[in-house]
Design a protein around this motif. Structure first.
Motif, PDB file in Angstrom:
ATOM      1  N   VAL A 148      -0.588   9.729  12.954  1.00  0.00           N
ATOM      2  CA  VAL A 148       0.407  10.724  12.861  1.00  0.00           C
ATOM      3  C   VAL A 148       0.464  11.656  11.740  1.00  0.00           C
ATOM      4  N   MET A 149       0.446  11.278  10.471  1.00  0.00           N
ATOM      5  CA  MET A 149       0.378  12.009   9.426  1.00  0.00           C
ATOM      6  C   MET A 149      -0.771  12.835   9.206  1.00  0.00           C
ATOM      7  N   ALA A 150      -1.769  12.868   9.884  1.00  0.00           N
ATOM      8  CA  ALA A 150      -3.175  13.611   9.870  1.00  0.00           C
ATOM      9  C   ALA A 150      -2.817  14.696  10.632  1.00  0.00           C
ATOM     10  N   ILE A 151      -1.598  14.875  11.558  1.00  0.00           N
ATOM     11  CA  ILE A 151      -1.579  16.043  11.993  1.00  0.00           C
ATOM     12  C   ILE A 151      -0.222  16.852  11.162  1.00  0.00           C
ATOM     13  N   PRO A 152      -0.547  18.064  10.811  1.00  0.00           N
ATOM     14  CA  PRO A 152       0.130  19.033   9.768  1.00  0.00           C
ATOM     15  C   PRO A 152       1.669  18.856  10.111  1.00  0.00           C
ATOM     16  N   GLY A 153       2.706  18.787   9.574  1.00  0.00           N
ATOM     17  CA  GLY A 153       4.094  18.838   9.944  1.00  0.00           C
ATOM     18  C   GLY A 153       4.376  19.912  10.806  1.00  0.00           C
ATOM     19  N   LEU A 154       4.155  20.980  10.717  1.00  0.00           N
ATOM     20  CA  LEU A 154       4.465  22.207  11.344  1.00  0.00           C
ATOM     21  C   LEU A 154       3.904  22.019  12.643  1.00  0.00           C
ATOM     22  N   LEU A 155       2.781  21.791  12.815  1.00  0.00           N
ATOM     23  CA  LEU A 155       2.160  21.636  14.077  1.00  0.00           C
ATOM     24  C   LEU A 155       2.756  20.637  14.837  1.00  0.00           C
ATOM     25  N   LEU A 156       3.037  19.348  14.167  1.00  0.00           N
ATOM     26  CA  LEU A 156       3.553  18.337  14.986  1.00  0.00           C
ATOM     27  C   LEU A 156       5.003  18.846  15.729  1.00  0.00           C
ATOM     28  N   ALA A 157       5.715  19.411  14.598  1.00  0.00           N
ATOM     29  CA  ALA A 157       7.113  19.802  15.110  1.00  0.00           C
ATOM     30  C   ALA A 157       6.818  21.078  16.342  1.00  0.00           C
ATOM     31  N   LEU A 158       5.661  21.805  16.320  1.00  0.00           N
ATOM     32  CA  LEU A 158       5.555  22.748  17.321  1.00  0.00           C
ATOM     33  C   LEU A 158       5.229  21.824  18.508  1.00  0.00           C
ATOM     34  N   LEU A 159       4.470  20.904  18.442  1.00  0.00           N
ATOM     35  CA  LEU A 159       3.973  20.215  19.582  1.00  0.00           C
ATOM     36  C   LEU A 159       5.346  19.463  20.352  1.00  0.00           C
ATOM     37  N   VAL A 160       6.289  18.880  19.535  1.00  0.00           N
ATOM     38  CA  VAL A 160       7.243  18.325  19.984  1.00  0.00           C
ATOM     39  C   VAL A 160       8.383  19.340  20.589  1.00  0.00           C
ATOM     40  N   VAL A 161       8.591  20.268  19.824  1.00  0.00           N
ATOM     41  CA  VAL A 161       9.734  21.220  20.500  1.00  0.00           C
ATOM     42  C   VAL A 161       8.956  21.921  21.711  1.00  0.00           C
ATOM     43  N   SER A 162       7.776  22.377  21.786  1.00  0.00           N
ATOM     44  CA  SER A 162       7.214  22.761  23.098  1.00  0.00           C
ATOM     45  C   SER A 162       7.321  22.017  24.206  1.00  0.00           C
ATOM     46  N   THR A 163       7.167  20.527  23.809  1.00  0.00           N
ATOM     47  CA  THR A 163       7.232  19.696  24.824  1.00  0.00           C
ATOM     48  C   THR A 163       8.642  19.662  25.496  1.00  0.00           C
ATOM     49  N   LEU A 164       9.595  19.333  24.671  1.00  0.00           N
ATOM     50  CA  LEU A 164      10.985  19.268  24.794  1.00  0.00           C
ATOM     51  C   LEU A 164      11.835  20.793  25.369  1.00  0.00           C
ATOM     52  N   GLY A 165      11.161  21.659  24.962  1.00  0.00           N
ATOM     53  CA  GLY A 165      11.718  23.046  25.237  1.00  0.00           C
ATOM     54  C   GLY A 165      12.673  23.483  23.980  1.00  0.00           C
ATOM     55  N   LYS A 166      12.853  24.783  24.216  1.00  0.00           N
ATOM     56  CA  LYS A 166      13.616  25.536  22.991  1.00  0.00           C
ATOM     57  C   LYS A 166      14.994  25.257  22.939  1.00  0.00           C
ATOM     58  N   GLY A 167      15.506  25.532  21.754  1.00  0.00           N
ATOM     59  CA  GLY A 167      16.656  25.149  21.221  1.00  0.00           C
ATOM     60  C   GLY A 167      16.842  24.598  19.974  1.00  0.00           C
ATOM     61  N   ASP A 168      18.045  24.846  19.504  1.00  0.00           N
ATOM     62  CA  ASP A 168      18.255  24.244  18.020  1.00  0.00           C
ATOM     63  C   ASP A 168      18.277  22.722  17.862  1.00  0.00           C
ATOM     64  N   LEU A 169      18.980  21.938  19.015  1.00  0.00           N
ATOM     65  CA  LEU A 169      18.782  20.608  18.996  1.00  0.00           C
ATOM     66  C   LEU A 169      17.430  19.928  19.353  1.00  0.00           C
ATOM     67  N   ASN A 170      16.637  20.505  20.104  1.00  0.00           N
ATOM     68  CA  ASN A 170      15.244  20.056  20.107  1.00  0.00           C
ATOM     69  C   ASN A 170      14.483  20.389  18.739  1.00  0.00           C
ATOM     70  N   ALA A 171      14.865  21.380  18.213  1.00  0.00           N
ATOM     71  CA  ALA A 171      14.090  21.670  16.811  1.00  0.00           C
ATOM     72  C   ALA A 171      14.535  20.856  15.786  1.00  0.00           C
ATOM     73  N   MET A 172      15.436  20.403  15.762  1.00  0.00           N
ATOM     74  CA  MET A 172      16.140  19.338  15.146  1.00  0.00           C
ATOM     75  C   MET A 172      15.211  18.060  15.181  1.00  0.00           C
ATOM     76  N   LEU A 173      15.385  17.717  16.305  1.00  0.00           N
ATOM     77  CA  LEU A 173      14.445  16.583  16.624  1.00  0.00           C
ATOM     78  C   LEU A 173      13.024  16.475  16.296  1.00  0.00           C
ATOM     79  N   ALA A 174      12.385  17.547  16.630  1.00  0.00           N
ATOM     80  CA  ALA A 174      11.068  17.721  16.174  1.00  0.00           C
ATOM     81  C   ALA A 174      10.774  17.730  14.737  1.00  0.00           C
ATOM     82  N   ILE A 175      11.819  18.193  14.043  1.00  0.00           N
ATOM     83  CA  ILE A 175      11.551  18.053  12.438  1.00  0.00           C
ATOM     84  C   ILE A 175      11.816  16.600  12.063  1.00  0.00           C
ATOM     85  N   ALA A 176      12.560  15.912  12.673  1.00  0.00           N
ATOM     86  CA  ALA A 176      12.897  14.555  12.427  1.00  0.00           C
ATOM     87  C   ALA A 176      11.621  13.684  12.771  1.00  0.00           C
ATOM     88  N   VAL A 177      11.092  13.914  13.847  1.00  0.00           N
ATOM     89  CA  VAL A 177       9.736  13.499  14.032  1.00  0.00           C
ATOM     90  C   VAL A 177       8.718  13.788  13.124  1.00  0.00           C
TER      91      VAL A 177
END
Length: 276
Positions: A117-146
Protein backbone atom coordinates in the motif's frame (compact mmCIF):
# COMPACT_ATOMS: atom_id res chain seq x y z
CA UNK A 1 3.36 15.63 31.41
CA UNK A 2 4.25 18.84 33.25
CA UNK A 3 7.96 18.29 32.62
CA UNK A 4 7.29 17.64 28.94
CA UNK A 5 5.29 20.85 28.62
CA UNK A 6 8.03 22.80 30.40
CA UNK A 7 10.64 21.45 28.01
CA UNK A 8 8.34 22.17 25.08
CA UNK A 9 7.95 25.87 25.84
CA UNK A 10 11.70 26.18 26.45
CA UNK A 11 12.43 25.28 22.83
CA UNK A 12 12.00 28.14 20.32
CA UNK A 13 10.25 25.98 17.74
CA UNK A 14 8.01 24.40 20.36
CA UNK A 15 6.94 27.75 21.79
CA UNK A 16 6.38 29.27 18.33
CA UNK A 17 4.39 26.22 17.21
CA UNK A 18 2.30 26.23 20.38
CA UNK A 19 1.45 29.92 19.94
CA UNK A 20 0.44 29.39 16.30
CA UNK A 21 -1.68 26.36 17.16
CA UNK A 22 -3.43 28.23 19.98
CA UNK A 23 -4.24 31.05 17.55
CA UNK A 24 -5.60 28.53 15.06
CA UNK A 25 -7.74 26.94 17.77
CA UNK A 26 -9.18 30.35 18.62
CA UNK A 27 -9.94 30.98 14.95
CA UNK A 28 -11.63 27.60 14.63
CA UNK A 29 -13.75 28.21 17.74
CA UNK A 30 -14.61 31.87 17.27
CA UNK A 31 -13.82 32.62 13.61
CA UNK A 32 -17.43 32.81 12.38
CA UNK A 33 -18.35 34.97 15.39
CA UNK A 34 -15.61 37.54 14.82
CA UNK A 35 -15.91 37.61 11.02
CA UNK A 36 -16.65 41.23 10.00
CA UNK A 37 -19.45 40.23 7.60
CA UNK A 38 -21.35 37.15 6.54
CA UNK A 39 -18.85 35.10 4.49
CA UNK A 40 -21.57 34.18 1.99
CA UNK A 41 -22.89 37.73 1.55
CA UNK A 42 -22.46 38.78 -2.08
CA UNK A 43 -21.88 42.38 -3.08
CA UNK A 44 -21.57 42.76 -6.84
CA UNK A 45 -20.51 46.38 -6.40
CA UNK A 46 -17.53 45.13 -4.40
CA UNK A 47 -16.33 42.49 -6.84
CA UNK A 48 -12.52 42.21 -6.80
CA UNK A 49 -12.34 44.94 -4.13
CA UNK A 50 -8.73 45.60 -3.17
CA UNK A 51 -7.62 45.05 0.43
CA UNK A 52 -8.59 48.06 2.54
CA UNK A 53 -10.73 49.26 5.39
CA UNK A 54 -13.92 47.77 3.95
CA UNK A 55 -12.33 44.42 3.06
CA UNK A 56 -9.14 43.73 5.00
CA UNK A 57 -8.03 40.98 2.60
CA UNK A 58 -10.03 42.19 -0.39
CA UNK A 59 -13.15 40.83 -2.07
CA UNK A 60 -13.60 37.87 -4.39
CA UNK A 61 -15.34 37.48 -7.75
CA UNK A 62 -18.76 37.64 -6.08
CA UNK A 63 -17.93 40.52 -3.76
CA UNK A 64 -17.63 38.24 -0.72
CA UNK A 65 -15.21 39.30 2.01
CA UNK A 66 -12.06 37.17 1.77
CA UNK A 67 -11.06 37.77 5.39
CA UNK A 68 -14.42 36.54 6.65
CA UNK A 69 -14.19 33.47 4.44
CA UNK A 70 -10.70 32.72 5.76
CA UNK A 71 -11.94 32.87 9.36
CA UNK A 72 -14.93 30.68 8.58
CA UNK A 73 -12.98 28.24 6.43
CA UNK A 74 -10.67 27.38 9.31
CA UNK A 75 -13.59 25.57 10.95
CA UNK A 76 -13.68 23.17 7.99
CA UNK A 77 -10.06 22.76 6.95
CA UNK A 78 -8.30 22.32 10.29
CA UNK A 79 -10.76 20.00 12.10
CA UNK A 80 -11.00 17.80 9.02
CA UNK A 81 -7.19 17.54 8.81
CA UNK A 82 -6.88 16.80 12.53
CA UNK A 83 -9.69 14.23 12.36
CA UNK A 84 -8.11 12.48 9.39
CA UNK A 85 -4.75 12.36 11.15
CA UNK A 86 -6.27 10.98 14.35
CA UNK A 87 -8.16 8.29 12.46
CA UNK A 88 -5.10 7.27 10.45
CA UNK A 89 -2.90 7.34 13.54
CA UNK A 90 -5.29 5.22 15.59
CA UNK A 91 -5.66 2.61 12.83
CA UNK A 92 -1.91 2.54 12.17
CA UNK A 93 -1.00 2.35 15.88
CA UNK A 94 -3.36 -0.55 16.50
CA UNK A 95 -2.24 -2.47 13.42
CA UNK A 96 1.47 -1.83 14.03
CA UNK A 97 1.30 -2.86 17.68
CA UNK A 98 -0.73 -5.97 16.83
CA UNK A 99 1.77 -6.91 14.12
CA UNK A 100 4.70 -6.57 16.53
CA UNK A 101 2.91 -8.64 19.18
CA UNK A 102 1.90 -11.47 16.84
CA UNK A 103 5.24 -11.77 15.05
CA UNK A 104 5.99 -14.64 12.70
CA UNK A 105 3.89 -15.15 9.60
CA UNK A 106 1.16 -12.80 10.78
CA UNK A 107 3.68 -9.98 11.15
CA UNK A 108 5.16 -10.80 7.76
CA UNK A 109 1.75 -10.80 6.07
CA UNK A 110 0.65 -7.52 7.68
CA UNK A 111 3.86 -5.66 6.92
CA UNK A 112 4.16 -6.90 3.33
CA UNK A 113 0.60 -5.74 2.76
CA UNK A 114 1.46 -2.37 4.31
CA UNK A 115 4.56 -2.12 2.09
CA UNK A 116 2.42 -2.77 -0.98
CA UNK A 117 0.00 0.00 0.00
CA UNK A 118 2.88 2.38 0.82
CA UNK A 119 4.19 1.89 -2.71
CA UNK A 120 1.24 3.99 -3.87
CA UNK A 121 1.92 7.75 -3.38
CA UNK A 122 -0.23 9.25 -0.63
CA UNK A 123 -1.99 11.75 -2.86
CA UNK A 124 -2.76 9.11 -5.48
CA UNK A 125 -4.11 6.74 -2.82
CA UNK A 126 -6.30 9.50 -1.40
CA UNK A 127 -7.56 10.30 -4.90
CA UNK A 128 -8.41 6.65 -5.49
CA UNK A 129 -10.32 6.38 -2.21
CA UNK A 130 -12.27 9.62 -2.55
CA UNK A 131 -13.05 8.88 -6.19
CA UNK A 132 -14.51 5.54 -5.11
CA UNK A 133 -16.48 6.92 -2.18
CA UNK A 134 -17.60 10.12 -3.89
CA UNK A 135 -17.03 13.82 -3.41
CA UNK A 136 -17.40 15.47 -0.01
CA UNK A 137 -15.37 16.62 2.96
CA UNK A 138 -16.12 13.53 5.08
CA UNK A 139 -15.04 11.20 2.30
CA UNK A 140 -11.90 13.30 1.81
CA UNK A 141 -11.15 12.98 5.52
CA UNK A 142 -11.52 9.20 5.31
CA UNK A 143 -9.31 9.09 2.22
CA UNK A 144 -6.54 10.98 4.01
CA UNK A 145 -6.84 8.66 7.01
CA UNK A 146 -6.43 5.64 4.72
CA UNK A 147 -3.40 7.27 3.08
CA UNK A 148 -1.76 7.95 6.47
CA UNK A 149 -2.47 4.60 8.16
CA UNK A 150 0.27 2.51 6.45
CA UNK A 151 3.05 4.90 7.40
CA UNK A 152 1.84 5.06 10.99
CA UNK A 153 1.67 1.25 11.05
CA UNK A 154 5.33 0.95 10.14
CA UNK A 155 6.44 3.61 12.62
CA UNK A 156 4.43 2.08 15.46
CA UNK A 157 5.65 -1.43 14.71
CA UNK A 158 9.29 -0.35 14.88
CA UNK A 159 8.73 0.99 18.40
CA UNK A 160 6.41 -1.82 19.48
CA UNK A 161 9.04 -4.45 18.57
CA UNK A 162 11.24 -3.02 21.31
CA UNK A 163 8.34 -2.93 23.77
CA UNK A 164 7.51 -6.56 22.93
CA UNK A 165 10.85 -7.68 24.38
CA UNK A 166 10.44 -5.75 27.63
CA UNK A 167 10.06 -7.49 30.98
CA UNK A 168 6.61 -6.05 31.67
CA UNK A 169 5.28 -7.66 28.49
CA UNK A 170 6.96 -10.97 29.31
CA UNK A 171 5.45 -10.79 32.78
CA UNK A 172 1.99 -10.22 31.31
CA UNK A 173 2.46 -13.24 29.04
CA UNK A 174 3.60 -15.34 32.02
CA UNK A 175 0.51 -14.27 33.98
CA UNK A 176 -1.64 -15.61 31.16
CA UNK A 177 -3.07 -12.24 30.10
CA UNK A 178 -5.00 -12.19 26.84
CA UNK A 179 -3.51 -10.80 23.66
CA UNK A 180 -5.93 -7.88 23.70
CA UNK A 181 -4.86 -6.97 27.25
CA UNK A 182 -1.18 -7.06 26.32
CA UNK A 183 -1.66 -4.98 23.18
CA UNK A 184 -3.95 -2.34 24.69
CA UNK A 185 -2.70 -2.14 28.27
CA UNK A 186 0.98 -3.05 28.07
CA UNK A 187 2.31 -2.18 24.64
CA UNK A 188 0.22 0.68 23.23
CA UNK A 189 0.76 3.06 26.19
CA UNK A 190 4.51 2.63 25.79
CA UNK A 191 4.68 3.53 22.09
CA UNK A 192 2.71 6.77 22.30
CA UNK A 193 5.63 9.26 22.41
CA UNK A 194 6.96 8.77 18.85
CA UNK A 195 3.42 8.25 17.54
CA UNK A 196 2.26 11.58 19.02
CA UNK A 197 5.24 13.42 17.53
CA UNK A 198 4.74 11.85 14.09
CA UNK A 199 0.98 12.48 14.09
CA UNK A 200 1.48 16.14 15.02
CA UNK A 201 3.77 16.64 12.04
CA UNK A 202 1.40 14.71 9.77
CA UNK A 203 -1.42 17.15 10.54
CA UNK A 204 0.49 19.68 8.43
CA UNK A 205 0.50 17.24 5.51
CA UNK A 206 -3.18 16.48 6.11
CA UNK A 207 -4.05 20.17 5.85
CA UNK A 208 -2.25 20.46 2.52
CA UNK A 209 -3.70 17.16 1.27
CA UNK A 210 -7.25 18.15 2.23
CA UNK A 211 -6.76 21.51 0.52
CA UNK A 212 -5.47 19.68 -2.56
CA UNK A 213 -8.55 17.44 -2.70
CA UNK A 214 -10.81 20.48 -2.32
CA UNK A 215 -8.82 22.27 -5.02
CA UNK A 216 -9.48 19.33 -7.35
CA UNK A 217 -13.19 19.42 -6.51
CA UNK A 218 -13.15 16.18 -4.50
CA UNK A 219 -13.22 17.62 -0.99
CA UNK A 220 -15.38 20.43 0.33
CA UNK A 221 -18.02 21.57 -2.12
CA UNK A 222 -19.32 25.08 -2.92
CA UNK A 223 -20.34 27.33 -1.33
CA UNK A 224 -18.12 26.18 1.56
CA UNK A 225 -15.39 28.59 2.65
CA UNK A 226 -12.74 25.88 2.53
CA UNK A 227 -9.23 27.21 1.92
CA UNK A 228 -8.43 24.77 -0.88
CA UNK A 229 -11.74 25.52 -2.57
CA UNK A 230 -11.04 29.25 -2.29
CA UNK A 231 -7.72 28.74 -4.11
CA UNK A 232 -9.47 26.71 -6.78
CA UNK A 233 -11.99 29.51 -7.37
CA UNK A 234 -9.28 32.18 -7.32
CA UNK A 235 -6.84 30.65 -9.80
CA UNK A 236 -8.80 32.04 -12.75
CA UNK A 237 -8.46 35.57 -11.37
CA UNK A 238 -4.81 35.36 -10.30
CA UNK A 239 -3.66 38.34 -12.38
CA UNK A 240 -6.79 40.35 -11.73
CA UNK A 241 -7.05 39.84 -7.98
CA UNK A 242 -3.96 38.06 -6.58
CA UNK A 243 -5.11 38.57 -2.97
CA UNK A 244 -7.84 35.98 -3.57
CA UNK A 245 -5.22 33.24 -3.83
CA UNK A 246 -2.56 34.71 -1.55
CA UNK A 247 -4.83 34.88 1.52
CA UNK A 248 -5.95 31.20 1.65
CA UNK A 249 -2.49 30.08 0.53
CA UNK A 250 -0.93 31.99 3.42
CA UNK A 251 -3.50 30.50 5.83
CA UNK A 252 -2.59 26.98 4.74
CA UNK A 253 1.11 27.79 5.07
CA UNK A 254 0.74 29.23 8.58
CA UNK A 255 -1.28 26.22 9.75
CA UNK A 256 1.23 23.76 8.26
CA UNK A 257 4.20 25.63 9.74
CA UNK A 258 2.51 25.75 13.14
CA UNK A 259 1.99 21.98 13.33
CA UNK A 260 5.48 21.31 11.96
CA UNK A 261 7.06 23.53 14.60
CA UNK A 262 4.95 21.94 17.33
CA UNK A 263 5.98 18.47 16.15
CA UNK A 264 9.66 19.45 16.20
CA UNK A 265 9.25 20.89 19.68
CA UNK A 266 7.48 17.76 20.94
CA UNK A 267 10.20 15.57 19.46
CA UNK A 268 12.83 17.42 21.49
CA UNK A 269 10.67 17.70 24.62
CA UNK A 270 9.76 13.99 24.69
CA UNK A 271 13.35 12.83 24.12
CA UNK A 272 14.78 11.90 27.54
CA UNK A 273 18.30 12.64 26.31
CA UNK A 274 17.35 16.34 26.13
CA UNK A 275 16.69 16.58 29.86
CA UNK A 276 19.03 18.86 31.73
Amino acid sequence: MTDTFARLIRTPQGLAGLVLILLLVLVVLFGPSIAPVNPEKMDFMGRFAKPGAAHWLGGDQLGRDVFSRILTGARTTIPMAVGATLAGTLAGALLGTLSAYLGGRADEFIMRTVDAVMAIPGLLLALLVVSTLGKGDLNAMLAIAVAFAPGMTRITRSVALTARRMDYVNAAVARGESGAWIVFREMLPNVTAPVVVESTIRVAFAIMLFATLSFLGLGAQPPASDWGLMISDARVYLHQAPWMIIAPGAAIAVAAIGFNLLGDGLRDAMNPRNET
